[in-house]
Design a protein around this motif. Structure first.
Motif, mmCIF file in Angstrom:
data_model
loop_
_atom_site.group_PDB
_atom_site.id
_atom_site.type_symbol
_atom_site.label_atom_id
_atom_site.label_comp_id
_atom_site.label_asym_id
_atom_site.label_seq_id
_atom_site.Cartn_x
_atom_site.Cartn_y
_atom_site.Cartn_z
ATOM 1 N N UNK A 204 16.891 -50.856 -12.427
ATOM 2 C CA UNK A 204 15.536 -50.362 -12.230
ATOM 3 C C UNK A 204 15.435 -48.867 -12.517
ATOM 4 N N UNK A 205 16.416 -48.113 -12.090
ATOM 5 C CA UNK A 205 16.395 -46.671 -12.350
ATOM 6 C C UNK A 205 16.491 -46.396 -13.843
ATOM 7 N N UNK A 206 17.391 -47.082 -14.523
ATOM 8 C CA UNK A 206 17.547 -46.878 -15.963
ATOM 9 C C UNK A 206 16.284 -47.258 -16.719
ATOM 10 N N UNK A 207 15.656 -48.359 -16.298
ATOM 11 C CA UNK A 207 14.435 -48.820 -16.953
ATOM 12 C C UNK A 207 13.308 -47.820 -16.745
ATOM 13 N N UNK A 208 13.188 -47.298 -15.533
ATOM 14 C CA UNK A 208 12.137 -46.317 -15.240
ATOM 15 C C UNK A 208 12.373 -45.004 -15.971
ATOM 16 N N UNK A 209 13.638 -44.600 -16.059
ATOM 17 C CA UNK A 209 13.958 -43.283 -16.610
ATOM 18 C C UNK A 209 13.710 -43.216 -18.111
ATOM 19 N N UNK A 210 14.015 -44.294 -18.827
ATOM 20 C CA UNK A 210 13.846 -44.282 -20.277
ATOM 21 C C UNK A 210 14.885 -43.411 -20.965
ATOM 22 N N UNK A 211 14.671 -43.143 -22.263
ATOM 23 C CA UNK A 211 15.586 -42.324 -23.081
ATOM 24 C C UNK A 211 17.026 -42.717 -22.800
ATOM 25 N N UNK A 212 17.317 -43.993 -22.939
ATOM 26 C CA UNK A 212 18.553 -44.584 -22.437
ATOM 27 C C UNK A 212 19.605 -44.664 -23.539
ATOM 28 N N UNK A 213 20.685 -43.932 -23.365
ATOM 29 C CA UNK A 213 21.830 -43.962 -24.267
ATOM 30 C C UNK A 213 22.890 -44.892 -23.695
ATOM 31 N N UNK A 214 23.596 -45.584 -24.581
ATOM 32 C CA UNK A 214 24.641 -46.494 -24.126
ATOM 33 C C UNK A 214 26.020 -45.947 -24.499
ATOM 34 N N UNK A 215 26.892 -45.857 -23.517
ATOM 35 C CA UNK A 215 28.259 -45.407 -23.750
ATOM 36 C C UNK A 215 29.190 -46.598 -23.573
ATOM 37 N N UNK A 216 29.890 -46.945 -24.648
ATOM 38 C CA UNK A 216 30.776 -48.107 -24.615
ATOM 39 C C UNK A 216 32.043 -47.780 -25.393
ATOM 40 N N UNK A 217 33.173 -47.934 -24.706
ATOM 41 C CA UNK A 217 34.478 -47.646 -25.314
ATOM 42 C C UNK A 217 34.488 -46.253 -25.940
ATOM 43 N N UNK A 218 33.884 -45.305 -25.232
ATOM 44 C CA UNK A 218 33.937 -43.906 -25.636
ATOM 45 C C UNK A 218 32.959 -43.491 -26.707
ATOM 46 N N UNK A 219 32.118 -44.435 -27.160
ATOM 47 C CA UNK A 219 31.166 -44.120 -28.231
ATOM 48 C C UNK A 219 29.745 -44.213 -27.693
ATOM 49 N N UNK A 220 28.928 -43.237 -28.076
ATOM 50 C CA UNK A 220 27.569 -43.132 -27.564
ATOM 51 C C UNK A 220 26.572 -43.652 -28.607
ATOM 52 N N UNK A 221 25.730 -44.601 -28.169
ATOM 53 C CA UNK A 221 24.716 -45.170 -29.049
ATOM 54 C C UNK A 221 23.351 -44.607 -28.689
ATOM 55 N N UNK A 222 22.622 -44.032 -29.663
ATOM 56 C CA UNK A 222 21.285 -43.478 -29.379
ATOM 57 C C UNK A 222 20.305 -44.554 -28.940
ATOM 58 N N UNK A 223 19.230 -44.163 -28.241
ATOM 59 C CA UNK A 223 18.263 -45.152 -27.735
ATOM 60 C C UNK A 223 17.686 -46.073 -28.796
ATOM 61 N N UNK A 224 17.393 -45.577 -29.998
ATOM 62 C CA UNK A 224 16.766 -46.407 -31.035
ATOM 63 C C UNK A 224 17.666 -47.555 -31.481
ATOM 64 N N UNK A 225 18.989 -47.397 -31.282
ATOM 65 C CA UNK A 225 19.936 -48.426 -31.708
ATOM 66 C C UNK A 225 20.511 -49.197 -30.521
ATOM 67 N N UNK A 226 19.909 -49.008 -29.360
ATOM 68 C CA UNK A 226 20.516 -49.488 -28.123
ATOM 69 C C UNK A 226 20.420 -51.000 -27.968
#
Length: 234
Positions: A204-226
């Motif tokens: 819920x916090x992540x959904x409300x906050x928006x601008x959500x980047x994903x970090x997986x196995x040390x690599x960061x994915x921008x929101x548009x590609x999330x």
């Protein structure tokens, strides 16, 4: 009133390894005033390591962290210490209050380190009132609930009006009601000009906050590609 957005903190092709293990790999991220940046990802993905690097508590193995456009690697230890106390506000996974100090004195700790405790006392009381803790100012931490401790930690983080608030799992040990209180307060901060960086598993916090980047196995994915995030439903 929301101020004009500008880059206040930046990770530029940052990597961090511990021995043969790579925790972060070529991570780039711009943190802007008046905006929230949310980083999600599974446990062990490097989220806390990223926050630690942004906070100048750890140096990257390669790449650089820029604070207000300045390369952190070129700062002296004294300059980095001053920035950690004044440029950043920290909200940890636990409140980390000093048990022998009153709630008010815990909030005043950053000002004490900056030699401004007396002048910042009214501001500390105002923050406690704003967070519904005015009547608890003289209490010791063990006399507070978990939610009250978290709000006291928020007041401490904001006392010197830092440019950046770094929040590591700020709702992780709170029930739904108290988590919403903390979320409401945090997510209003960008409108006051703060740059807010959230690391969370809270759906819920992540959904409300928006601008959500994903970090997986040390690599960061921008929101548009999330892709769909792996988060904890409350």
């Amino acid at each position: 009133m929301k101020t004009e957005s500008s880059i206040v903190l930046e990770a530029e092709n940052v990597s961090r390894s511990f021995g043969a293990e790579t925790i972060l790999a070529n991570v780039s991220l711009q943190i802007r005033s008046g905006e929230v940046t949310t980083v999600v990802g599974p446990s062990g993905s490097g989220k806390t390591t990223l926050l630690t690097l942004l906070a100048l508590l750890l140096q990257p193995s390669s790449g650089r962290v820029l604070v207000g456009g300045r390369d952190a690697a070129k700062l002296s230890d004294t300059e980095r210490s001053r920035l950690r106390n004044t440029f950043y506000g920290f909200v940890f996974q636990t409140a980390q209050l000093v048990g022998s100090l009153s709630v008010l004195d815990n909030v005043l700790l950053p000002a004490l380190l900056a030699g401004k405790a007396r002048e910042k006392r009214p501001a500390a009381r105002e923050l406690l009132d704003r967070l519904g803790l005015g009547e608890r100012a003289g209490f010791l931490p063990h006399q507070l609930s978990v939610g009250q401790k978290r709000r006291a930690a928020l007041a401490r983080a904001l006392l010197l009006r830092p440019a950046v608030i770094l929040a590591d799992e700020p709702t992780n040990d709170l029930d739904v009601h108290r988590a919403e209180q903390v979320a409401d307060f945090l997510l209003a901060l960008p409108d006051e000009g703060y740059a807010l960086v959230l690391v969370t598993h809270d759906f819920h916090l992540a959904k409300r906050a928006g601008n959500r980047w994903n970090l997986h196995e040390g690599k960061l994915t921008p929101p548009a590609q999330l892709p769909s995030p792996v988060l904890v439903e409350r």
